[in-house]
Design a protein around this motif. Sequence first.
Motif, short mmCIF file in Angstrom:
data_model
loop_
_atom_site.label_atom_id
_atom_site.label_comp_id
_atom_site.label_asym_id
_atom_site.label_seq_id
_atom_site.Cartn_x
_atom_site.Cartn_y
_atom_site.Cartn_z
N ARG A 1 0.82 -1.21 0.00
CA ARG A 1 0.00 0.00 0.00
C ARG A 1 0.85 1.26 0.00
O ARG A 1 0.53 2.26 -0.64
CB ARG A 1 -0.93 -0.01 1.21
N GLU A 2 1.94 1.23 0.74
CA GLU A 2 2.84 2.38 0.80
C GLU A 2 4.19 1.93 1.30
O GLU A 2 4.31 0.93 2.02
CB GLU A 2 2.28 3.46 1.73
N THR A 3 5.25 2.64 0.93
CA THR A 3 6.60 2.26 1.32
C THR A 3 6.91 2.78 2.72
O THR A 3 6.91 3.99 2.94
CB THR A 3 7.64 2.82 0.34
N PRO A 4 7.16 1.89 3.70
CA PRO A 4 7.55 2.37 5.03
C PRO A 4 8.86 3.15 4.97
O PRO A 4 9.73 2.86 4.16
CB PRO A 4 7.72 1.06 5.82
N THR A 5 8.96 4.14 5.83
CA THR A 5 10.19 4.94 5.83
C THR A 5 11.36 4.19 6.46
O THR A 5 12.51 4.45 6.14
CB THR A 5 9.97 6.24 6.61
N GLU A 6 11.07 3.21 7.33
CA GLU A 6 12.11 2.42 7.98
C GLU A 6 11.75 0.94 7.90
O GLU A 6 10.57 0.58 7.95
CB GLU A 6 12.24 2.82 9.45
N PRO A 7 12.75 0.06 7.77
CA PRO A 7 12.46 -1.38 7.80
C PRO A 7 11.98 -1.79 9.18
O PRO A 7 12.40 -1.21 10.19
CB PRO A 7 13.82 -2.01 7.46
N ARG A 8 11.11 -2.78 9.22
CA ARG A 8 10.56 -3.25 10.49
C ARG A 8 11.02 -4.68 10.73
O ARG A 8 10.98 -5.50 9.82
CB ARG A 8 9.04 -3.15 10.47
N HIS A 9 11.42 -4.96 11.96
CA HIS A 9 11.94 -6.28 12.32
C HIS A 9 11.18 -6.78 13.54
O HIS A 9 11.45 -6.36 14.66
CB HIS A 9 13.44 -6.22 12.58
N VAL A 10 10.24 -7.68 13.30
CA VAL A 10 9.38 -8.21 14.37
C VAL A 10 9.97 -9.51 14.89
O VAL A 10 10.29 -10.42 14.11
CB VAL A 10 7.95 -8.43 13.86
N GLU A 11 10.10 -9.63 16.20
CA GLU A 11 10.65 -10.83 16.83
C GLU A 11 9.67 -11.32 17.88
O GLU A 11 9.43 -10.64 18.88
CB GLU A 11 12.01 -10.52 17.46
N LEU A 12 9.09 -12.50 17.65
CA LEU A 12 8.11 -13.06 18.57
C LEU A 12 8.82 -13.83 19.69
O LEU A 12 9.91 -14.37 19.50
CB LEU A 12 7.16 -14.00 17.83
N ASP A 13 8.17 -13.89 20.84
CA ASP A 13 8.72 -14.63 21.98
C ASP A 13 8.32 -16.10 21.89
O ASP A 13 7.13 -16.42 21.88
CB ASP A 13 8.21 -14.05 23.29
N PRO A 14 9.29 -17.02 21.83
CA PRO A 14 8.97 -18.46 21.77
C PRO A 14 8.63 -19.00 23.15
O PRO A 14 8.89 -18.34 24.18
CB PRO A 14 10.27 -19.07 21.24
N MET A 15 8.08 -20.21 23.19
CA MET A 15 7.73 -20.82 24.47
C MET A 15 8.07 -22.31 24.44
O MET A 15 7.74 -23.01 23.48
CB MET A 15 6.24 -20.65 24.76
N LEU A 16 8.73 -22.77 25.48
CA LEU A 16 9.04 -24.20 25.60
C LEU A 16 7.78 -24.97 25.98
O LEU A 16 7.09 -24.63 26.93
CB LEU A 16 10.13 -24.42 26.66
N VAL A 17 7.48 -26.03 25.21
CA VAL A 17 6.35 -26.90 25.49
C VAL A 17 6.92 -28.26 25.93
O VAL A 17 7.55 -28.97 25.13
CB VAL A 17 5.46 -27.08 24.25
N ILE A 18 6.70 -28.61 27.19
CA ILE A 18 7.31 -29.82 27.75
C ILE A 18 6.34 -31.00 27.59
O ILE A 18 5.18 -30.95 28.01
CB ILE A 18 7.65 -29.62 29.24
N ARG A 19 6.86 -32.07 26.96
CA ARG A 19 6.08 -33.28 26.80
C ARG A 19 6.93 -34.48 27.25
O ARG A 19 7.87 -34.32 28.01
CB ARG A 19 5.63 -33.42 25.32
#
Length: 345
Positions: free
Chosen positions: A321-339
């Motif tokens: 839709r439009e060019t962002p002025t700055e690059p965006r870097h999204v980092e999600l928080d992982p979660m340990l699933v114990i089995r």
Amino acid sequence: MTQVNEQGRRRRPSLADVASHAGVSQGAVSKVIRNAYGVSPAMQQRVQRAIDDLNYRPRTGARGMRGQTFTIAIGSEMPQLGNDFFTQVTTGAAHGLAGSGYQLIIAPALDGEGDKKVLDALVDRQVDGILAISLEVTPSYLDRLAEYVPMVLVGRHDRQNNYDTVTNDDRAGVTSAMEHLLALGHREIAHLTVGSGPTRADSSTPHAIRQATYERCMLENELRPHVVFSDASENSAYIATRLLLDDRARRTTAIFAGNDTLAIGALRAVAERGLSAREVSVVGYDNIELASHPLVSLTTVDQYGVKIGATAIELLMDRIRETPTEPRHVELDPMLVIRNSSAQR
């Protein structure tokens, strides 16, 4: 002077631009591109220099001007089409596009094929945007390509100017997995990863970061790291794990795998030997659907692949839709699933 389109991005060079830059006719440029008979070496060099200077790519479609195609492409490197993490990301992307009027197309670079070739083909077909998943191409190449087509990269921690990235915090994810195994009393912990030898310390790829974090955790606990390399397939991981278990000098009691596909292969080798999780624990990374099956019950790090895909599409649509002025870097928080695949030593 660099020409831009109405969205503010650089306009892709045309055949006419190449002809003007080289000081020749469009017909001459066309002949060089088609490798037609009768073109002199001097003309070939002159036109090729202009093509290289402008980063020109011939269009495959017979269109006079570029319009919206309402297509979003996923380009991904994978050892086989049934890659489960890819399925998670694609599902999230498809959900993110629901009701938008855009069509999602998939262009896999299967093991052994060139990732550049796939990306070039997508650009040539004039897709409106590209979601690239862990492709083995340089950041500088992607950055240049992203000047002409909106792009979001999934799975690598690049920091370039022209495209966004969506990842999980690989360092935090690996640290949680290693702390879990250490708390269970394991000390001879091997790391099963994709590759054939040492990785660059500054690499932005997930497997390189996961390996480096594993090694750091081992050394901080005054333990000896042991990295086992495999290709990306479950069967290769199974074979590598069999060899690891045959090494009586090490007596490995736990395996941290760089992704769940590798972990499933490791579990098969462990089960084949009749070993329990207490004797050899296995921890993966991704939390694919199979990991929760009661007969598998794989302890793993959930990096929320579906959410990654949906987030990547959101960023990509913003870029369309439009060019962002700055690059965006999204980092999600992982979660340990114990089995059940990990147990007290």
